[in-house]
Design a protein around this motif. Structure first.
Motif, PDB file in Angstrom:
ATOM      1  N   PHE A  21       0.876  -1.171   0.000  1.00 11.57           N
ATOM      2  CA  PHE A  21       0.000   0.000   0.000  1.00 11.57           C
ATOM      3  C   PHE A  21       0.908   1.214   0.000  1.00 11.57           C
ATOM      4  O   PHE A  21       1.800   1.320   0.840  1.00 11.57           O
ATOM      5  CB  PHE A  21      -0.889  -0.027   1.254  1.00 11.57           C
ATOM      6  CG  PHE A  21      -1.830   1.131   1.354  1.00 11.57           C
ATOM      7  CD1 PHE A  21      -2.920   1.229   0.510  1.00 11.57           C
ATOM      8  CD2 PHE A  21      -1.624   2.118   2.302  1.00 11.57           C
ATOM      9  CE1 PHE A  21      -3.802   2.295   0.606  1.00 11.57           C
ATOM     10  CE2 PHE A  21      -2.497   3.187   2.403  1.00 11.57           C
ATOM     11  CZ  PHE A  21      -3.589   3.271   1.560  1.00 11.57           C
ATOM     12  N   ILE A  22       0.705   2.147  -0.934  1.00 11.58           N
ATOM     13  CA  ILE A  22       1.652   3.253  -1.032  1.00 11.58           C
ATOM     14  C   ILE A  22       1.085   4.625  -0.695  1.00 11.58           C
ATOM     15  O   ILE A  22       1.840   5.561  -0.471  1.00 11.58           O
ATOM     16  CB  ILE A  22       2.323   3.304  -2.420  1.00 11.58           C
ATOM     17  CG1 ILE A  22       1.316   3.612  -3.508  1.00 11.58           C
ATOM     18  CG2 ILE A  22       3.103   2.044  -2.704  1.00 11.58           C
ATOM     19  CD1 ILE A  22       1.947   4.111  -4.782  1.00 11.58           C
ATOM     20  N   SER A  23      -0.255   4.772  -0.673  1.00  8.10           N
ATOM     21  CA  SER A  23      -0.803   6.101  -0.456  1.00  8.10           C
ATOM     22  C   SER A  23      -2.276   6.024  -0.062  1.00  8.10           C
ATOM     23  O   SER A  23      -3.005   5.151  -0.536  1.00  8.10           O
ATOM     24  CB  SER A  23      -0.657   6.927  -1.742  1.00  8.10           C
ATOM     25  OG  SER A  23      -1.378   8.129  -1.679  1.00  8.10           O
ATOM     26  N   GLU A  24      -2.687   6.962   0.759  1.00  8.29           N
ATOM     27  CA  GLU A  24      -4.097   7.055   1.151  1.00  8.29           C
ATOM     28  C   GLU A  24      -4.995   7.315  -0.058  1.00  8.29           C
ATOM     29  O   GLU A  24      -6.194   7.068  -0.011  1.00  8.29           O
ATOM     30  CB  GLU A  24      -4.287   8.167   2.185  1.00  8.29           C
ATOM     31  CG  GLU A  24      -3.697   7.849   3.539  1.00  8.29           C
ATOM     32  CD  GLU A  24      -4.352   6.641   4.199  1.00  8.29           C
ATOM     33  OE1 GLU A  24      -5.592   6.534   4.182  1.00  8.29           O
ATOM     34  OE2 GLU A  24      -3.604   5.798   4.741  1.00  8.29           O
ATOM     35  N   ARG A  25      -4.429   7.818  -1.133  1.00  3.50           N
ATOM     36  CA  ARG A  25      -5.207   8.080  -2.349  1.00  3.50           C
ATOM     37  C   ARG A  25      -5.789   6.798  -2.938  1.00  3.50           C
ATOM     38  O   ARG A  25      -6.780   6.830  -3.655  1.00  3.50           O
ATOM     39  CB  ARG A  25      -4.309   8.783  -3.389  1.00  3.50           C
ATOM     40  CG  ARG A  25      -5.074   9.329  -4.576  1.00  3.50           C
ATOM     41  CD  ARG A  25      -4.193  10.252  -5.406  1.00  3.50           C
ATOM     42  NE  ARG A  25      -3.217   9.558  -6.188  1.00  3.50           N
ATOM     43  CZ  ARG A  25      -3.401   9.147  -7.443  1.00  3.50           C
ATOM     44  NH1 ARG A  25      -4.545   9.346  -8.047  1.00  3.50           N
ATOM     45  NH2 ARG A  25      -2.433   8.530  -8.082  1.00  3.50           N
ATOM     46  N   PHE A  26      -5.203   5.665  -2.606  1.00  2.00           N
ATOM     47  CA  PHE A  26      -5.625   4.395  -3.187  1.00  2.00           C
ATOM     48  C   PHE A  26      -6.601   3.648  -2.280  1.00  2.00           C
ATOM     49  O   PHE A  26      -6.416   2.485  -1.950  1.00  2.00           O
ATOM     50  CB  PHE A  26      -4.414   3.537  -3.562  1.00  2.00           C
ATOM     51  CG  PHE A  26      -3.576   4.209  -4.604  1.00  2.00           C
ATOM     52  CD1 PHE A  26      -3.995   4.249  -5.920  1.00  2.00           C
ATOM     53  CD2 PHE A  26      -2.407   4.863  -4.260  1.00  2.00           C
ATOM     54  CE1 PHE A  26      -3.258   4.914  -6.888  1.00  2.00           C
ATOM     55  CE2 PHE A  26      -1.660   5.529  -5.211  1.00  2.00           C
ATOM     56  CZ  PHE A  26      -2.088   5.560  -6.528  1.00  2.00           C
ATOM     57  N   LYS A  27      -7.640   4.369  -1.907  1.00  6.57           N
ATOM     58  CA  LYS A  27      -8.766   3.793  -1.175  1.00  6.57           C
ATOM     59  C   LYS A  27     -10.031   4.192  -1.905  1.00  6.57           C
ATOM     60  O   LYS A  27     -10.152   5.320  -2.386  1.00  6.57           O
ATOM     61  CB  LYS A  27      -8.832   4.334   0.255  1.00  6.57           C
ATOM     62  CG  LYS A  27      -7.775   3.798   1.171  1.00  6.57           C
ATOM     63  CD  LYS A  27      -8.016   4.247   2.587  1.00  6.57           C
ATOM     64  CE  LYS A  27      -7.015   3.609   3.528  1.00  6.57           C
ATOM     65  NZ  LYS A  27      -7.231   4.047   4.906  1.00  6.57           N
ATOM     66  N   ASP A  28     -10.980   3.261  -2.004  1.00  5.01           N
ATOM     67  CA  ASP A  28     -12.240   3.618  -2.655  1.00  5.01           C
ATOM     68  C   ASP A  28     -13.197   4.223  -1.630  1.00  5.01           C
ATOM     69  O   ASP A  28     -12.872   4.347  -0.444  1.00  5.01           O
ATOM     70  CB  ASP A  28     -12.838   2.424  -3.415  1.00  5.01           C
ATOM     71  CG  ASP A  28     -13.303   1.288  -2.520  1.00  5.01           C
ATOM     72  OD1 ASP A  28     -13.418   1.484  -1.290  1.00  5.01           O
ATOM     73  OD2 ASP A  28     -13.560   0.198  -3.054  1.00  5.01           O
ATOM     74  N   GLU A  29     -14.392   4.579  -2.088  1.00  8.21           N
ATOM     75  CA  GLU A  29     -15.367   5.246  -1.220  1.00  8.21           C
ATOM     76  C   GLU A  29     -15.813   4.381  -0.038  1.00  8.21           C
ATOM     77  O   GLU A  29     -16.306   4.889   0.965  1.00  8.21           O
ATOM     78  CB  GLU A  29     -16.587   5.714  -2.026  1.00  8.21           C
ATOM     79  CG  GLU A  29     -17.346   4.618  -2.741  1.00  8.21           C
ATOM     80  CD  GLU A  29     -16.756   4.191  -4.081  1.00  8.21           C
ATOM     81  OE1 GLU A  29     -17.207   3.160  -4.609  1.00  8.21           O
ATOM     82  OE2 GLU A  29     -15.832   4.856  -4.591  1.00  8.21           O
ATOM     83  N   ASP A  30     -15.642   3.071  -0.142  1.00  8.68           N
ATOM     84  CA  ASP A  30     -16.002   2.166   0.952  1.00  8.68           C
ATOM     85  C   ASP A  30     -14.841   1.912   1.917  1.00  8.68           C
ATOM     86  O   ASP A  30     -14.977   1.136   2.862  1.00  8.68           O
ATOM     87  CB  ASP A  30     -16.486   0.821   0.388  1.00  8.68           C
ATOM     88  CG  ASP A  30     -17.751   0.962  -0.440  1.00  8.68           C
ATOM     89  OD1 ASP A  30     -18.595   1.820  -0.082  1.00  8.68           O
ATOM     90  OD2 ASP A  30     -17.888   0.234  -1.438  1.00  8.68           O
ATOM     91  N   GLY A  31     -13.709   2.539   1.659  1.00  8.74           N
ATOM     92  CA  GLY A  31     -12.550   2.349   2.527  1.00  8.74           C
ATOM     93  C   GLY A  31     -11.676   1.168   2.152  1.00  8.74           C
ATOM     94  O   GLY A  31     -10.717   0.859   2.847  1.00  8.74           O
ATOM     95  N   ASN A  32     -12.015   0.494   1.060  1.00  9.22           N
ATOM     96  CA  ASN A  32     -11.179  -0.623   0.584  1.00  9.22           C
ATOM     97  C   ASN A  32      -9.886  -0.064   0.002  1.00  9.22           C
ATOM     98  O   ASN A  32      -9.898   0.966  -0.661  1.00  9.22           O
ATOM     99  CB  ASN A  32     -11.922  -1.432  -0.487  1.00  9.22           C
ATOM    100  CG  ASN A  32     -13.196  -2.035   0.049  1.00  9.22           C
ATOM    101  OD1 ASN A  32     -13.214  -2.611   1.126  1.00  9.22           O
ATOM    102  ND2 ASN A  32     -14.276  -1.875  -0.692  1.00  9.22           N
ATOM    103  N   THR A  33      -8.792  -0.767   0.234  1.00  6.64           N
ATOM    104  CA  THR A  33      -7.506  -0.303  -0.275  1.00  6.64           C
ATOM    105  C   THR A  33      -7.117  -1.046  -1.548  1.00  6.64           C
ATOM    106  O   THR A  33      -7.429  -2.221  -1.714  1.00  6.64           O
ATOM    107  CB  THR A  33      -6.389  -0.493   0.772  1.00  6.64           C
ATOM    108  OG1 THR A  33      -6.323  -1.868   1.134  1.00  6.64           O
ATOM    109  CG2 THR A  33      -6.645   0.339   2.008  1.00  6.64           C
ATOM    110  N   PHE A  34      -6.457  -0.314  -2.428  1.00  7.92           N
ATOM    111  CA  PHE A  34      -5.908  -0.903  -3.641  1.00  7.92           C
ATOM    112  C   PHE A  34      -4.426  -1.125  -3.396  1.00  7.92           C
ATOM    113  O   PHE A  34      -3.695  -0.198  -3.054  1.00  7.92           O
ATOM    114  CB  PHE A  34      -6.110   0.019  -4.849  1.00  7.92           C
ATOM    115  CG  PHE A  34      -7.545   0.212  -5.209  1.00  7.92           C
ATOM    116  CD1 PHE A  34      -8.253  -0.793  -5.859  1.00  7.92           C
ATOM    117  CD2 PHE A  34      -8.200   1.405  -4.896  1.00  7.92           C
ATOM    118  CE1 PHE A  34      -9.589  -0.616  -6.194  1.00  7.92           C
ATOM    119  CE2 PHE A  34      -9.526   1.586  -5.231  1.00  7.92           C
ATOM    120  CZ  PHE A  34     -10.229   0.575  -5.877  1.00  7.92           C
TER     121      PHE A  34
END
Length: 135
Positions: A21-34
């Protein structure tokens, strides 16, 4: 008890991967992380990238940290695939470098490159690697 040799034989480093996980930007609206799936660099791959990022100008060697980081990210990120032709086309990019510039912030590129280096066994800071490349 096993020996170091047995441990090494049972744990080869080829195809060593990790999800990061590299950044808070990579979360969707449900809080799931990419997560990004990365792979470790071999000695040869690291040296090839370092050489490509080092330009000789007269008697000086100039190390291009940005080119170094971009190459590491493009070559050692499995998911997403920064070389995916359809993705490049969809954003009007003709090279993976252009695509990377369109989809990641500079700090994200540095963080992803750092994670790849850590997976590859480098626990040193980028400044140390720059100094090594200059010498």
């Amino acid at each position: 008890m096993s020996t170091l040799q047995e441990f090494l034989n049972a744990n080869p480093v080829d195809n060593l991967t990790e999800e990061v996980f590299i950044s808070e930007r990579f979360k969707d609206e449900d809080g799931n992380t990419f997560l990004f799936k990365i792979k470790a660099m071999t000695n040869k791959e690291f040296n090839d990238i370092r050489k490509r990022a080092t330009k000789i100008k007269g008697r000086k060697a100039e190390f291009d940290a940005e080119a170094f980081n971009k190459s590491i990210v493009i070559e050692h990120t499995i998911v997403p695939d920064f070389k995916n032709v359809e993705s490049l086309k969809s954003l009007g990019c003709s090279t993976p470098d252009q695509y990377l510039e369109r989809v990641l912030l500079s700090g994200e590129v540095v963080e992803l490159a750092s994670q790849i280096q850590k997976l590859s066994g480098f626990d040193t800071e980028m400044e140390t690697l720059v100094e090594e490349a200059k010498n």
